[in-house]
Design a protein around this motif. Structure first.
Motif, PDB file in Angstrom:
ATOM      1  N   ARG A  21       5.775 -14.088  24.947  1.00  0.00           N
ATOM      2  CA  ARG A  21       5.669 -14.336  26.391  1.00  0.00           C
ATOM      3  C   ARG A  21       6.303 -13.193  27.164  1.00  0.00           C
ATOM      4  N   ARG A  22       7.494 -12.778  26.743  1.00  0.00           N
ATOM      5  CA  ARG A  22       8.177 -11.672  27.439  1.00  0.00           C
ATOM      6  C   ARG A  22       7.364 -10.381  27.353  1.00  0.00           C
ATOM      7  N   ARG A  23       6.828 -10.092  26.166  1.00  0.00           N
ATOM      8  CA  ARG A  23       6.040  -8.863  25.997  1.00  0.00           C
ATOM      9  C   ARG A  23       4.782  -8.876  26.865  1.00  0.00           C
ATOM     10  N   LEU A  24       4.084 -10.008  26.894  1.00  0.00           N
ATOM     11  CA  LEU A  24       2.879 -10.091  27.717  1.00  0.00           C
ATOM     12  C   LEU A  24       3.215  -9.984  29.204  1.00  0.00           C
ATOM     13  N   VAL A  25       4.231 -10.695  29.633  1.00  0.00           N
ATOM     14  CA  VAL A  25       4.594 -10.673  31.051  1.00  0.00           C
ATOM     15  C   VAL A  25       5.069  -9.277  31.461  1.00  0.00           C
ATOM     16  N   ASP A  26       5.892  -8.642  30.643  1.00  0.00           N
ATOM     17  CA  ASP A  26       6.331  -7.279  30.957  1.00  0.00           C
ATOM     18  C   ASP A  26       5.136  -6.342  31.060  1.00  0.00           C
ATOM     19  N   GLY A  27       4.195  -6.487  30.138  1.00  0.00           N
ATOM     20  CA  GLY A  27       2.995  -5.658  30.189  1.00  0.00           C
ATOM     21  C   GLY A  27       2.163  -5.915  31.433  1.00  0.00           C
ATOM     22  N   MET A  28       1.996  -7.189  31.791  1.00  0.00           N
ATOM     23  CA  MET A  28       1.218  -7.516  32.987  1.00  0.00           C
ATOM     24  C   MET A  28       1.914  -7.034  34.253  1.00  0.00           C
TER      25      MET A  28
END
Length: 136
Positions: A21-28
């Protein structure tokens, strides 16, 4: 061709889901030139729900998480090897689980479940307010 994409495998554990979740949100968030805060916030909740469902039902198999931004909007999806599709329940007022798909339906513009050999892909799509920049 996708303008922006993040994709990676993760362990089917609560820690794996949290990290994903953190990786996806940071990427977005790096796509902030195209995504407004409202879409980012809604996508973060939806990603968390899709990942939680996959961890709960995937039976310890590897999960793949993805976020893709293109001319059709932002699509977040989670792929797991379980053939069992999540269902919408009617949880009681005191229930601690069972509202995830209600949240996904309320926050996403479109959502669905696609069977895959083996498993399934659970996805949600969000309209994007700003036009996409041309791919270079």
């Amino acid at each position: 061709m996708d303008a922006y994409q993040i994709r990676f495998p993760l362990a089917s554990t609560p820690l794996g889901a949290s990290t994903a979740r953190r990786r996806l949100v940071d990427g977005m968030r790096a796509w902030a030139e195209v995504l407004d805060q409202e879409v980012l916030d809604a996508a973060e909740v939806v990603v968390a729900e899709l990942l939680a469902n996959a961890v709960q039902h995937a039976g310890g198999t590897v999960i793949v998480a993805r976020a893709r931004l293109d001319f059709d909007g932002l699509v977040v999806d989670v792929i797991d090897a379980s053939p069992v599709s999540p269902t919408v329940d009617s949880p009681g007022l005191e229930a601690e689980h069972g509202r995830g798909l209600f949240l996904v339906a309320a926050l996403a513009d479109r959502h669905g479940i696609e069977p895959l050999p083996p498993g399934k892909r659970c996805w949600a799509q969000f309209k994007v307010g700003a036009p996409m920049p041309a791919a270079s």
